[in-house]
Scaffold this motif. Structure first.
Motif, PDB file in Angstrom:
ATOM      1  N   VAL A 203       1.037  -1.225   0.091  1.00 25.49           N
ATOM      2  CA  VAL A 203       0.141  -0.071  -0.073  1.00 25.49           C
ATOM      3  C   VAL A 203       0.946   1.639  -0.706  1.00 25.49           C
ATOM      4  CG1 VAL A 203      -1.761   1.185   1.544  1.00 25.49           C
ATOM      5  CG2 VAL A 203      -1.546  -1.272   0.585  1.00 25.49           C
ATOM      6  N   VAL A 204       1.978   0.636   1.050  1.00 27.99           N
ATOM      7  CA  VAL A 204       3.188   2.705   0.844  1.00 27.99           C
ATOM      8  C   VAL A 204       3.877   2.131  -0.083  1.00 27.99           C
ATOM      9  CG1 VAL A 204       4.579   3.170   2.267  1.00 27.99           C
ATOM     10  CG2 VAL A 204       3.239   1.743   4.002  1.00 27.99           C
ATOM     11  N   GLN A 205       3.785   1.572  -0.414  1.00 30.66           N
ATOM     12  CA  GLN A 205       4.903   1.148  -2.061  1.00 30.66           C
ATOM     13  C   GLN A 205       4.137   2.353  -3.034  1.00 30.66           C
ATOM     14  OE1 GLN A 205       6.682  -2.354  -3.278  1.00 30.66           O
ATOM     15  NE2 GLN A 205       8.224  -1.088  -4.424  1.00 30.66           N
ATOM     16  N   GLY A 206       2.687   1.442  -3.168  1.00 30.77           N
ATOM     17  CA  GLY A 206       1.515   2.065  -4.421  1.00 30.77           C
ATOM     18  C   GLY A 206       1.675   3.736  -4.202  1.00 30.77           C
ATOM     19  N   ARG A 207       1.104   3.728  -3.089  1.00 27.96           N
ATOM     20  CA  ARG A 207       1.119   5.454  -2.853  1.00 27.96           C
ATOM     21  C   ARG A 207       2.186   6.515  -3.242  1.00 27.96           C
ATOM     22  NH1 ARG A 207       0.528   6.289   3.083  1.00 27.96           N
ATOM     23  NH2 ARG A 207      -0.752   4.027   3.103  1.00 27.96           N
ATOM     24  N   TRP A 208       3.451   6.082  -2.988  1.00 20.79           N
ATOM     25  CA  TRP A 208       4.807   6.694  -3.565  1.00 20.79           C
ATOM     26  C   TRP A 208       4.842   6.680  -4.634  1.00 20.79           C
ATOM     27  CZ3 TRP A 208       9.260   4.711  -5.807  1.00 20.79           C
ATOM     28  CH2 TRP A 208      10.131   5.471  -5.240  1.00 20.79           C
ATOM     29  N   PHE A 209       4.210   5.604  -5.572  1.00 21.02           N
ATOM     30  CA  PHE A 209       4.659   6.107  -6.927  1.00 21.02           C
ATOM     31  C   PHE A 209       3.633   6.116  -7.833  1.00 21.02           C
ATOM     32  CE2 PHE A 209       3.651   3.938 -11.024  1.00 21.02           C
ATOM     33  CZ  PHE A 209       4.665   3.790 -11.529  1.00 21.02           C
ATOM     34  N   ARG A 210       2.462   6.360  -6.820  1.00 23.85           N
ATOM     35  CA  ARG A 210       1.434   7.725  -7.726  1.00 23.85           C
ATOM     36  C   ARG A 210       2.499   8.811  -7.435  1.00 23.85           C
ATOM     37  NH1 ARG A 210      -2.500   4.020  -5.483  1.00 23.85           N
ATOM     38  NH2 ARG A 210      -2.831   5.173  -3.783  1.00 23.85           N
ATOM     39  N   TYR A 211       2.620   9.776  -5.863  1.00 23.59           N
ATOM     40  CA  TYR A 211       3.155  10.985  -5.938  1.00 23.59           C
ATOM     41  C   TYR A 211       4.369  11.464  -7.052  1.00 23.59           C
ATOM     42  CZ  TYR A 211       0.273  11.323  -1.942  1.00 23.59           C
ATOM     43  OH  TYR A 211      -0.934  11.835  -0.990  1.00 23.59           O
ATOM     44  N   HIS A 212       5.403   9.990  -6.869  1.00 25.94           N
ATOM     45  CA  HIS A 212       6.858  10.135  -8.130  1.00 25.94           C
ATOM     46  C   HIS A 212       6.454  10.111  -9.742  1.00 25.94           C
ATOM     47  CE1 HIS A 212      10.598   9.346  -8.886  1.00 25.94           C
ATOM     48  NE2 HIS A 212      10.293   8.453 -10.127  1.00 25.94           N
ATOM     49  N   VAL A 213       4.911   9.679 -10.025  1.00 22.73           N
ATOM     50  CA  VAL A 213       4.006  10.090 -11.022  1.00 22.73           C
ATOM     51  C   VAL A 213       3.478  10.876 -11.491  1.00 22.73           C
ATOM     52  CG1 VAL A 213       2.327   8.924 -12.685  1.00 22.73           C
ATOM     53  CG2 VAL A 213       3.848   7.614 -11.437  1.00 22.73           C
ATOM     54  N   GLY A 214       2.958  11.944 -10.484  1.00 25.94           N
ATOM     55  CA  GLY A 214       2.258  13.035 -10.664  1.00 25.94           C
ATOM     56  C   GLY A 214       3.558  13.248 -10.068  1.00 25.94           C
ATOM     57  N   GLN A 215       4.291  13.782  -9.588  1.00 25.48           N
ATOM     58  CA  GLN A 215       5.858  14.525  -9.298  1.00 25.48           C
ATOM     59  C   GLN A 215       5.918  14.823 -11.166  1.00 25.48           C
ATOM     60  OE1 GLN A 215       7.391  14.335  -6.013  1.00 25.48           O
ATOM     61  NE2 GLN A 215       7.822  16.189  -5.620  1.00 25.48           N
ATOM     62  N   THR A 216       6.774  13.450 -11.690  1.00 24.32           N
ATOM     63  CA  THR A 216       7.449  13.865 -12.596  1.00 24.32           C
ATOM     64  C   THR A 216       6.059  14.349 -14.330  1.00 24.32           C
ATOM     65  OG1 THR A 216       8.317  11.308 -12.496  1.00 24.32           O
ATOM     66  CG2 THR A 216       8.408  11.773 -14.876  1.00 24.32           C
ATOM     67  N   LEU A 217       5.232  14.148 -14.096  1.00 19.03           N
ATOM     68  CA  LEU A 217       4.366  14.554 -14.864  1.00 19.03           C
ATOM     69  C   LEU A 217       3.994  16.428 -14.660  1.00 19.03           C
ATOM     70  CD1 LEU A 217       1.648  12.677 -15.047  1.00 19.03           C
ATOM     71  CD2 LEU A 217       2.889  12.254 -16.621  1.00 19.03           C
ATOM     72  N   LEU A 218       4.232  16.293 -13.755  1.00 21.33           N
ATOM     73  CA  LEU A 218       4.089  18.132 -13.111  1.00 21.33           C
ATOM     74  C   LEU A 218       5.818  18.535 -13.538  1.00 21.33           C
ATOM     75  CD1 LEU A 218       2.593  18.388 -10.034  1.00 21.33           C
ATOM     76  CD2 LEU A 218       1.601  19.291 -12.016  1.00 21.33           C
ATOM     77  N   HIS A 219       7.278  18.310 -13.478  1.00 26.60           N
ATOM     78  CA  HIS A 219       8.181  18.195 -13.771  1.00 26.60           C
ATOM     79  C   HIS A 219       8.323  18.735 -15.462  1.00 26.60           C
ATOM     80  CE1 HIS A 219      12.828  18.863 -13.651  1.00 26.60           C
ATOM     81  NE2 HIS A 219      12.879  18.388 -14.567  1.00 26.60           N
ATOM     82  N   VAL A 220       7.435  17.813 -16.014  1.00 24.55           N
ATOM     83  CA  VAL A 220       7.679  18.005 -17.745  1.00 24.55           C
ATOM     84  C   VAL A 220       6.992  18.928 -17.826  1.00 24.55           C
ATOM     85  CG1 VAL A 220       7.109  16.827 -19.497  1.00 24.55           C
ATOM     86  CG2 VAL A 220       7.805  14.819 -18.087  1.00 24.55           C
ATOM     87  N   VAL A 221       5.741  18.991 -17.456  1.00 24.06           N
ATOM     88  CA  VAL A 221       5.035  20.543 -18.007  1.00 24.06           C
ATOM     89  C   VAL A 221       6.114  22.074 -17.820  1.00 24.06           C
ATOM     90  CG1 VAL A 221       3.108  21.900 -17.217  1.00 24.06           C
ATOM     91  CG2 VAL A 221       2.689  19.486 -17.002  1.00 24.06           C
ATOM     92  N   GLN A 222       6.541  21.479 -16.173  1.00 23.50           N
ATOM     93  CA  GLN A 222       7.177  22.664 -15.909  1.00 23.50           C
ATOM     94  C   GLN A 222       8.855  22.794 -16.591  1.00 23.50           C
ATOM     95  OE1 GLN A 222       9.163  22.238 -12.016  1.00 23.50           O
ATOM     96  NE2 GLN A 222      10.657  24.161 -12.033  1.00 23.50           N
TER      97      GLN A 222
END
Length: 160
Positions: free
Chosen positions: A91-110
């Motif tokens: 559960v923790v690993q899945g939650r961490w992965f979702r946040y990591h994907v979100g940050q990656t997408l925001l980084h690409v937009v930035q």
């Protein structure tokens, strides 16, 4: 092409089809660039908010090894406690992965918005440059307080 800053209402900005030939077109172009600068600051704040939520979502007792994956070769039969530990880990690993994907997408937009603004400034039009500076100032002024809390209350620093 000018290689020094100049004030003019005639320029080609980023693409051939974005050709400005009038003061009205220049004002609209500066407004678009200003809004892109504000968007850049919003995305920057969004990345910080996602990081803040990720840090709050992952228990502080977990280390990097726990997030990367379960240790292989661990023998022993912990039974039910081992099963619940594995489920909690997933559960923790899945939650961490979702946040990591979100940050990656925001980084690409930035990155895309940031390089677009940089290329716009490289037109050497002083009005465009001032639009980028003003948009960054407005965006930072408006968006940065949102980082500290939704209702304006100061909670804790997002990155400790």
């Amino acid at each position: 092409m000018e290689m020094t800053f100049f004030f003019s209402d005639r320029l080609v900005l980023l693409f051939d089809f974005w050709s400005v030939h009038s003061p009205t077109g220049l004002v609209l172009s500066v407004l678009v660039i200003l809004l892109l600068s504000v968007l850049y600051e919003v995305v920057k704040m969004g990345k910080a908010r996602v990081l803040q939520r990720a840090l709050l979502a992952v228990p502080p007792s977990l280390n990097q090894d726990t997030l990367l994956g379960p240790n292989e070769g661990d023998g022993g039969g912990g039974g039910d406690s081992e099963d619940s530990c594995v489920q909690e880990h997933e559960v923790v690993q899945g939650r961490w992965f979702r946040y990591h994907v979100g940050q990656t997408l925001l980084h690409v937009v930035q990155v895309v918005v940031g390089y677009t603004l940089m290329l716009a400034v490289m037109s050497y039009n002083a009005w465009i440059f001032l639009g980028v500076v003003a948009g960054s100032a407005i965006g930072y002024f408006v968006v940065y307080p949102l980082l500290w809390g939704g209702n304006g209350a100061v909670t804790s620093h997002p990155i400790q």
